[in-house]
Motif scaffolding. Structure first.
Motif, PDB file in Angstrom:
ATOM      1  N   LEU A 174     -38.305 -12.457 -30.203  1.00  0.00           N
ATOM      2  CA  LEU A 174     -37.573 -11.873 -31.023  1.00  0.00           C
ATOM      3  C   LEU A 174     -36.068 -12.263 -30.704  1.00  0.00           C
ATOM      4  O   LEU A 174     -35.697 -12.404 -29.733  1.00  0.00           O
ATOM      5  N   GLN A 175     -34.955 -12.093 -31.945  1.00  0.00           N
ATOM      6  CA  GLN A 175     -33.772 -12.406 -31.524  1.00  0.00           C
ATOM      7  C   GLN A 175     -33.205 -11.558 -30.998  1.00  0.00           C
ATOM      8  O   GLN A 175     -33.302 -10.129 -31.073  1.00  0.00           O
ATOM      9  N   GLY A 176     -32.360 -12.108 -29.961  1.00  0.00           N
ATOM     10  CA  GLY A 176     -31.533 -11.062 -28.943  1.00  0.00           C
ATOM     11  C   GLY A 176     -32.170 -10.589 -27.679  1.00  0.00           C
ATOM     12  O   GLY A 176     -31.551  -9.600 -27.019  1.00  0.00           O
ATOM     13  N   VAL A 177     -33.390 -11.016 -27.609  1.00  0.00           N
ATOM     14  CA  VAL A 177     -34.123 -10.478 -26.457  1.00  0.00           C
ATOM     15  C   VAL A 177     -33.807 -11.205 -25.052  1.00  0.00           C
ATOM     16  O   VAL A 177     -34.061 -10.642 -23.995  1.00  0.00           O
ATOM     17  N   GLY A 178     -33.315 -12.448 -25.333  1.00  0.00           N
ATOM     18  CA  GLY A 178     -32.687 -12.929 -24.079  1.00  0.00           C
ATOM     19  C   GLY A 178     -33.423 -14.320 -23.935  1.00  0.00           C
ATOM     20  O   GLY A 178     -33.502 -14.689 -22.681  1.00  0.00           O
ATOM     21  N   THR A 194     -32.880 -17.603 -24.972  1.00  0.00           N
ATOM     22  CA  THR A 194     -32.033 -18.703 -24.705  1.00  0.00           C
ATOM     23  C   THR A 194     -31.564 -18.617 -23.259  1.00  0.00           C
ATOM     24  O   THR A 194     -31.823 -19.664 -22.600  1.00  0.00           O
ATOM     25  N   THR A 195     -31.187 -17.408 -22.932  1.00  0.00           N
ATOM     26  CA  THR A 195     -30.787 -17.213 -21.419  1.00  0.00           C
ATOM     27  C   THR A 195     -32.241 -17.580 -20.417  1.00  0.00           C
ATOM     28  O   THR A 195     -32.019 -18.303 -19.566  1.00  0.00           O
ATOM     29  N   LYS A 205     -32.399 -20.059 -17.400  1.00  0.00           N
ATOM     30  CA  LYS A 205     -33.255 -19.271 -16.138  1.00  0.00           C
ATOM     31  C   LYS A 205     -34.200 -20.230 -15.487  1.00  0.00           C
ATOM     32  O   LYS A 205     -34.395 -20.450 -14.483  1.00  0.00           O
ATOM     33  N   ARG A 244     -29.813 -20.893 -35.967  1.00  0.00           N
ATOM     34  CA  ARG A 244     -28.784 -20.397 -35.539  1.00  0.00           C
ATOM     35  C   ARG A 244     -27.963 -21.720 -34.784  1.00  0.00           C
ATOM     36  O   ARG A 244     -28.570 -21.795 -33.441  1.00  0.00           O
ATOM     37  N   GLN A 265     -25.406 -22.895 -27.431  1.00  0.00           N
ATOM     38  CA  GLN A 265     -25.459 -21.805 -26.278  1.00  0.00           C
ATOM     39  C   GLN A 265     -26.507 -22.298 -25.305  1.00  0.00           C
ATOM     40  O   GLN A 265     -26.123 -22.479 -23.851  1.00  0.00           O
ATOM     41  N   THR A 325     -37.200  -9.415 -19.985  1.00  0.00           N
ATOM     42  CA  THR A 325     -36.009  -9.325 -19.638  1.00  0.00           C
ATOM     43  C   THR A 325     -35.195  -8.032 -19.614  1.00  0.00           C
ATOM     44  O   THR A 325     -35.775  -6.869 -20.162  1.00  0.00           O
ATOM     45  N   LYS A 326     -34.069  -7.885 -19.198  1.00  0.00           N
ATOM     46  CA  LYS A 326     -32.996  -6.962 -19.247  1.00  0.00           C
ATOM     47  C   LYS A 326     -33.618  -5.792 -18.244  1.00  0.00           C
ATOM     48  O   LYS A 326     -33.384  -4.699 -18.704  1.00  0.00           O
ATOM     49  N   ASP A 332     -32.563  -5.057 -15.729  1.00  0.00           N
ATOM     50  CA  ASP A 332     -31.520  -4.420 -14.941  1.00  0.00           C
ATOM     51  C   ASP A 332     -30.827  -3.313 -15.939  1.00  0.00           C
ATOM     52  O   ASP A 332     -30.057  -2.454 -15.191  1.00  0.00           O
ATOM     53  N   GLY A 386     -36.946 -10.791 -15.810  1.00  0.00           N
ATOM     54  CA  GLY A 386     -35.190 -11.364 -15.777  1.00  0.00           C
ATOM     55  C   GLY A 386     -34.489 -10.027 -15.636  1.00  0.00           C
ATOM     56  O   GLY A 386     -34.732  -8.874 -16.264  1.00  0.00           O
ATOM     57  N   GLY A 407     -30.786  -9.416 -15.216  1.00  0.00           N
ATOM     58  CA  GLY A 407     -29.455  -9.755 -15.213  1.00  0.00           C
ATOM     59  C   GLY A 407     -28.885 -11.240 -15.901  1.00  0.00           C
ATOM     60  O   GLY A 407     -29.804 -11.833 -16.601  1.00  0.00           O
ATOM     61  N   GLU A 408     -27.806 -11.095 -16.136  1.00  0.00           N
ATOM     62  CA  GLU A 408     -27.218 -12.410 -16.861  1.00  0.00           C
ATOM     63  C   GLU A 408     -27.178 -13.632 -16.181  1.00  0.00           C
ATOM     64  O   GLU A 408     -26.561 -14.678 -16.672  1.00  0.00           O
TER      65      GLU A 408
HETATM   66  P1  GDP Z   1     -32.168 -14.746 -27.806  1.00  0.00           P
HETATM   67  O1  GDP Z   1     -31.306 -14.412 -29.021  1.00  0.00           O
HETATM   68  O2  GDP Z   1     -33.225 -14.141 -27.419  1.00  0.00           O
HETATM   69  O3  GDP Z   1     -31.853 -16.162 -27.432  1.00  0.00           O
HETATM   70  O4  GDP Z   1     -31.092 -13.984 -26.547  1.00  0.00           O
HETATM   71  P2  GDP Z   1     -29.842 -14.575 -25.637  1.00  0.00           P
HETATM   72  O5  GDP Z   1     -30.357 -15.381 -24.741  1.00  0.00           O
HETATM   73  O6  GDP Z   1     -28.644 -14.993 -26.467  1.00  0.00           O
HETATM   74  O7  GDP Z   1     -29.395 -13.128 -25.279  1.00  0.00           O
HETATM   75  C1  GDP Z   1     -28.787 -11.951 -25.850  1.00  0.00           C
HETATM   76  C2  GDP Z   1     -27.840 -11.137 -24.771  1.00  0.00           C
HETATM   77  O8  GDP Z   1     -28.490 -10.355 -23.985  1.00  0.00           O
HETATM   78  C3  GDP Z   1     -26.724 -12.110 -24.400  1.00  0.00           C
HETATM   79  O9  GDP Z   1     -25.739 -11.263 -24.256  1.00  0.00           O
HETATM   80  C4  GDP Z   1     -27.380 -12.070 -22.634  1.00  0.00           C
HETATM   81  O10 GDP Z   1     -26.141 -12.349 -21.965  1.00  0.00           O
HETATM   82  C5  GDP Z   1     -27.954 -10.755 -22.719  1.00  0.00           C
HETATM   83  N1  GDP Z   1     -29.096 -10.940 -21.642  1.00  0.00           N
HETATM   84  C6  GDP Z   1     -30.047 -11.817 -21.558  1.00  0.00           C
HETATM   85  N2  GDP Z   1     -30.771 -11.386 -20.421  1.00  0.00           N
HETATM   86  C7  GDP Z   1     -30.373 -10.585 -19.852  1.00  0.00           C
HETATM   87  C8  GDP Z   1     -30.926  -9.758 -18.643  1.00  0.00           C
HETATM   88  O11 GDP Z   1     -31.842  -9.955 -18.091  1.00  0.00           O
HETATM   89  N3  GDP Z   1     -30.134  -8.587 -18.425  1.00  0.00           N
HETATM   90  C9  GDP Z   1     -28.918  -8.199 -19.334  1.00  0.00           C
HETATM   91  N4  GDP Z   1     -28.349  -7.023 -18.912  1.00  0.00           N
HETATM   92  N5  GDP Z   1     -28.490  -8.960 -20.387  1.00  0.00           N
HETATM   93  C10 GDP Z   1     -29.384 -10.018 -20.401  1.00  0.00           C
END
Ligand code: GDP
Length: 318
Positions: free
Chosen positions: A110-114, A116-117, A121, A142, A148, A270-271, A273, A296, A298-299
């Motif tokens: 889903l959107q915002g779960v991390g 892309t990050t 990684k 998007r 990004q 993810t997240k 932390d 995951g 951290g960022e």
């Molecule tokens: P996407 O919409 O699923 O692609 O999500 P993004 O990769 O854009 O991440 C959404 C937000 O979560 C961003 O601000 C990231 O920096 C943050 N983020 C991603 N992974 C982590 C993590 O493991 N820990 C923390 N604290 N933030 C994270």
């Protein structure tokens, strides 16, 4: 707050009640077992998982006395520890690589779960293992997600295949894979569109992309912070019944739905932390049947590691 902080102290209060007991009985473990049950539920562990867990631990505990100098209360700690490890899948679930040609890893979530990050990684993580990687930008809804991914790709020194937003995701996937084959790339990581909730259009698109890629791994990225009370309604009722979602919890309903709909090989949490209560880490495997492969926490690009059930159990027990 420490992720498992509350769970750790809840479990501790269970053992503490058994200090000095010479043998564990149905009677003297009743109250500690209630503590364990409460601690797991408060940590957002899925209800059916809690029920089975408590039953199994109780069955093993009754009749346990002093074994090789280890007191009964400490035996209970060991039973819980082993059961936690088992619950999380026992062994580390390693990523699988294709025997020949590029390994394709499809990422969904889903959107915002991390997600892309995680793409970047993961590329960074595999690059360190000596594998050449390519990222494919398949989130066509998007433009910012594509930008990004390009930025993160540069940061970790991995090329990113893009076609902009006017091409169908399955077409981008096909062309990206072709390009990777030409360049003899070891691992292709494909990003896909996330939405605010699961819907049929999203699933259909993912199925198309999956068909084109025939991926070795299909990994669902799940936000550990998705608690039972998460504000967004994550699962479309057409695909998953509301009472089931209530019973098993949203993160797990999510993994289960994705698995039933498109067939996944595992999840990435993810997240970790953040101040998640950690329940998803404990329930995903048992309910969905699919292991958590990576976490995951951290960022930073370095913040990705395998999911070690035994280390996680160690952290929970403090
Ligand atoms: P996407 O919409 O699923 O692609 O999500 P993004 O990769 O854009 O991440 C959404 C937000 O979560 C961003 O601000 C990231 O920096 C943050 N983020 C991603 N992974 C982590 C993590 O493991 N820990 C923390 N604290 N933030 C994270």
């Amino acid at each position: 707050a420490e992720m498992f902080g509350q769970l750790t102290s809840g479990l501790e209060s269970a053992w503490n009640k058994l200090k000095g007991e010479e043998v564990l009985t149905k009677e003297n473990i009743a109250e500690p077992m209630r503590d364990i049950r409460r601690a797991l539920l408060e940590a957002d562990v899925s209800l059916p998982v809690v029920r089975r867990f408590v039953q199994s631990v109780g069955d093993q505990a009754v009749g346990v006395g002093l074994i090789r100098g280890v007191k009964p209360d400490q035996q209970l700690v060991k039973i819980v520890r082993d059961e936690l490890v088992k619950l999380m899948g026992g062994e580390v679930s390693e990523l699988v690589f294709a025997k020949s040609g590029p390994t394709v890893i499809l990422l969904a979530g889903l959107q915002g779960v991390g997600k892309t990050t995680i793409c970047a990684k993961l590329a960074n993580y595999l690059k360190k293992q000596g594998k050449s990687c390519m990222l494919v930008a398949g989130d066509v809804y998007r433009p910012a997600a594509i930008d990004q991914l390009v930025i993160l790709g540069e940061q970790v020194g991995v090329s990113v295949y893009t076609e902009g937003t006017d091409v169908k995701p399955s077409e981008i996937a096909r062309k990206g894979l072709e390009e990777a084959k030409k360049k003899n790339i070891d691992v292709v990581i494909v990003d896909t569109a996330g939405r605010l909730q699961i819907d049929k259009a999203m699933m259909d698109e993912l199925k198309d992309v999956k068909r084109v890629l025939n991926p070795t791994e299909v990994l669902l990225v799940v936000d550990a912070m998705t608690g039972q009370e998460a504000g967004v309604f994550y699962v479309n009722l057409e695909l998953c019944d509301e009472s089931i979602i209530k019973e098993i919890g949203k993160p797990i309903a999510l993994v289960t739905t994705f698995n039933l709909e498109i067939g996944i090989t595992g999840a990435i949490l993810t997240k970790l932390d953040g101040d998640s209560r950690g329940g998803a880490a404990l329930s995903v495997k048992e309910i969905s049947g699919k292991p958590i492969k990576l976490v995951g926490r951290g960022e930073r690009m370095e913040d990705l590691e395998p999911f070690y059930p035994d280390r996680m159990a160690g952290r929970i027990l403090g």
